[in-house]
Write an enzyme that holds these catalytic residues in place. Structure first.
Site, PDB file in Angstrom:
ATOM      1  NE  ARG A  33      -4.195  -1.830   1.933  1.00  0.00           N
ATOM      2  CZ  ARG A  33      -4.261  -3.003   2.583  1.00  0.00           C
ATOM      3  NH1 ARG A  33      -3.312  -3.320   3.444  1.00  0.00           N
ATOM      4  NH2 ARG A  33      -5.260  -3.834   2.368  1.00  0.00           N
ATOM      5  CE  LYS A  48       1.203  13.655 -15.293  1.00  0.00           C
ATOM      6  NZ  LYS A  48       0.986  14.044 -16.697  1.00  0.00           N
ATOM      7  CD  GLU A  53       9.569  14.671 -23.064  1.00  0.00           C
ATOM      8  OE1 GLU A  53       9.227  15.813 -22.685  1.00  0.00           O
ATOM      9  OE2 GLU A  53       8.766  13.739 -23.228  1.00  0.00           O
ATOM     10  CE  LYS A  73       7.472  16.266 -15.026  1.00  0.00           C
ATOM     11  NZ  LYS A  73       7.610  14.948 -15.682  1.00  0.00           N
ATOM     12  CD  GLU A  82      -1.650  16.029 -16.507  1.00  0.00           C
ATOM     13  OE1 GLU A  82      -0.871  16.369 -17.394  1.00  0.00           O
ATOM     14  OE2 GLU A  82      -2.039  14.863 -16.328  1.00  0.00           O
ATOM     15  NE  ARG A 130       2.645  16.816 -13.471  1.00  0.00           N
ATOM     16  CZ  ARG A 130       3.086  15.989 -12.534  1.00  0.00           C
ATOM     17  NH1 ARG A 130       2.656  16.115 -11.289  1.00  0.00           N
ATOM     18  NH2 ARG A 130       3.955  15.046 -12.822  1.00  0.00           N
ATOM     19  CG  ASN A 177       0.927  16.006 -21.086  1.00  0.00           C
ATOM     20  OD1 ASN A 177       1.777  15.127 -21.036  1.00  0.00           O
ATOM     21  ND2 ASN A 177      -0.003  16.155 -20.169  1.00  0.00           N
ATOM     22  CG  HIS A 199       3.783  14.540 -24.411  1.00  0.00           C
ATOM     23  ND1 HIS A 199       4.623  15.622 -24.590  1.00  0.00           N
ATOM     24  CD2 HIS A 199       4.492  13.627 -23.703  1.00  0.00           C
ATOM     25  CE1 HIS A 199       5.792  15.362 -23.999  1.00  0.00           C
ATOM     26  NE2 HIS A 199       5.732  14.163 -23.459  1.00  0.00           N
ATOM     27  CG  HIS A 240       1.129  10.131 -25.351  1.00  0.00           C
ATOM     28  ND1 HIS A 240       0.598  10.627 -24.177  1.00  0.00           N
ATOM     29  CD2 HIS A 240       2.447   9.971 -25.119  1.00  0.00           C
ATOM     30  CE1 HIS A 240       1.569  10.760 -23.283  1.00  0.00           C
ATOM     31  NE2 HIS A 240       2.696  10.366 -23.832  1.00  0.00           N
ATOM     32  CG  HIS A 278       8.035   9.150 -24.954  1.00  0.00           C
ATOM     33  ND1 HIS A 278       6.669   9.303 -25.103  1.00  0.00           N
ATOM     34  CD2 HIS A 278       8.439  10.191 -24.167  1.00  0.00           C
ATOM     35  CE1 HIS A 278       6.259  10.367 -24.439  1.00  0.00           C
ATOM     36  NE2 HIS A 278       7.314  10.922 -23.863  1.00  0.00           N
TER      37      HIS A 278
END
Length: 373
Positions: free
Chosen positions: A126, A148, A190, A231, A241, A245, A249, A252, A256, A271
């Site tokens: 957990r 993330k 990036e 960042k 987000e 934030r 992206n 992206h 993506h 990527h």
């Protein structure tokens, strides 16, 4: 062996605050910081490629400093490891090391390992603490920072995961010397993203210094540290987000979608290459909508091309799919709200913004022109 004094980038998130250490051959300093976390035992997660290059040295350095390291958890290299099956095995393998909840998971690898190991740390017992040791430029400037974590689904990239902040990030820029040229270029996409979002000055600096960044000079450390600072500033304002934030992206939504179309086949498209095409498309789309000057879009594309990155749909080996296929992939993007497309567009270099409720027909027409250009 050249060693640099680490540049320290703080991420002030209250009880979840941590530091990012950036520098050349800074593993010793990083281990000192790990010891300060008060761990009993470490579970190291890495991939087959990184394991053969770096794991033995890092395990020895930890052990020599009194940190007990279990047998490493080694996953297959590549995007395919961000799957339910590999996640389940990784969780079981971490539990098999008998680490306790107060112990530590170390993610040693690129973005895939960081996302996978971070997600495993978020759910094993957990929630366990974890440290990011990113070994790719892309991971050092982007995926290792911000908390993330996650895996891919057949419905799209990074759609299953959790926000789980690391306790420390150690970005040793000397490790990047072992990267294949293709991976270094992909990570660089990036880097310049941060200039395109909100720092025209940094983008221009990158135009002047990209060769030194690739060569491993002090400019590499500065580029990584600047990217992490940029960042971190956004993450601190919007950790989960819910607002700006999403600016991170940029490129992206297009990128993506292309990754999904090629089924995350790294032989065809990694990527950072997908992001490079996405950055160029975001600026061309912005220019088409009259939001930014065509010369800005041209400058972005020219710089990406100068470092050997793809910028067009036609650059995707084996094809990028139909316009309908790209649009369908975009509808699974995490920024979709109430079924409407959201893009990160730009009013110029360093002037990006979140654009909601874009007309799907306009996107389709743009993509059709992209195919025919």
């Amino acid at each position: 062996m050249t060693t640099s004094k680490p540049l320290i980038v703080p991420v002030p998130l209250g009880a979840r605050a941590y530091d990012i250490l950036v520098g050349r051959n800074i593993l010793g300093e990083g281990v000192e910081q790990i010891k300060k976390l008060g761990v009993r035992k470490v579970a190291l997660v890495t991939d087959e490629n990184v394991h053969s290059l770096h794991a033995e040295r890092i395990i020895k350095t930890l052990a020599d400093n009194g940190v007990d390291v279990a047998a490493p958890v080694v996953v297959p290299a590549g995007e395919s490891s961000k799957s339910y099956a590999v996640l389940a095995k990784t969780c079981d393998d971490i539990l098999a090391t008998r680490v306790e909840r107060g112990d530590l998971v170390i993610a040693l690898g690129g973005g895939v390992v960081g996302d996978l190991a971070g997600f495993a740390a978020a759910i094993v017992r957990r929630g366990m603490r974890f440290v990011q040791m990113p070994t790719s430029l892309l991971a050092q400037v982007d995926s290792s920072v911000g908390g993330k974590t996650g895996i891919n689904s057949s419905h799209g990239k990074n759609l299953v995961g959790a926000f789980h902040q690391p306790s420390l990030v150690i970005a040793d820029t000397a490790i990047l010397d072992t990267l294949p040229e293709r991976e270094l270029r992909a990570g660089y996409a990036e880097v310049i993203k941060y200039g395109l979002i909100n720092s025209e000055r940094f983008f221009f600096w990158c135009e002047e210094n990209w060769q030194q960044i690739f060569a491993g000079g002090p400019e590499r450390d500065e580029a990584v540290a600047h990217s992490c600072r940029a960042k971190a500033e956004v993450v601190v304002r919007d950790e989960f987000e819910n607002g700006d934030r999403a600016l991170l992206n940029l490129g992206h939504t297009f990128g993506h979608a292309l990754e999904r179309i090629v089924k995350y086949d790294n032989a065809r498209l990694v990527h950072g290459e997908a992001v490079a095409i996405g950055l160029a498309q975001a600026f061309r789309f912005s220019a088409r909508l009259g939001l930014c000057a065509g010369q800005d879009a041209g400058r972005v594309e020219a710089h990406l091309k100068s470092v050997g990155l793809p910028t067009r749909l036609q650059d995707v080996p084996g094809g990028a799919g139909s316009v309908d296929a790209i649009l369908d992939a975009m509808t699974q993007d995490k920024k979709v709200k109430a079924g409407t497309l959201t893009f990160i567009l730009a009013k110029g270099i360093g002037k990006s913004f979140i654009a909601h409720d874009l007309n799907k027909a306009d996107v389709a027409a743009f993509l059709m022109d992209e195919w025919n250009s």
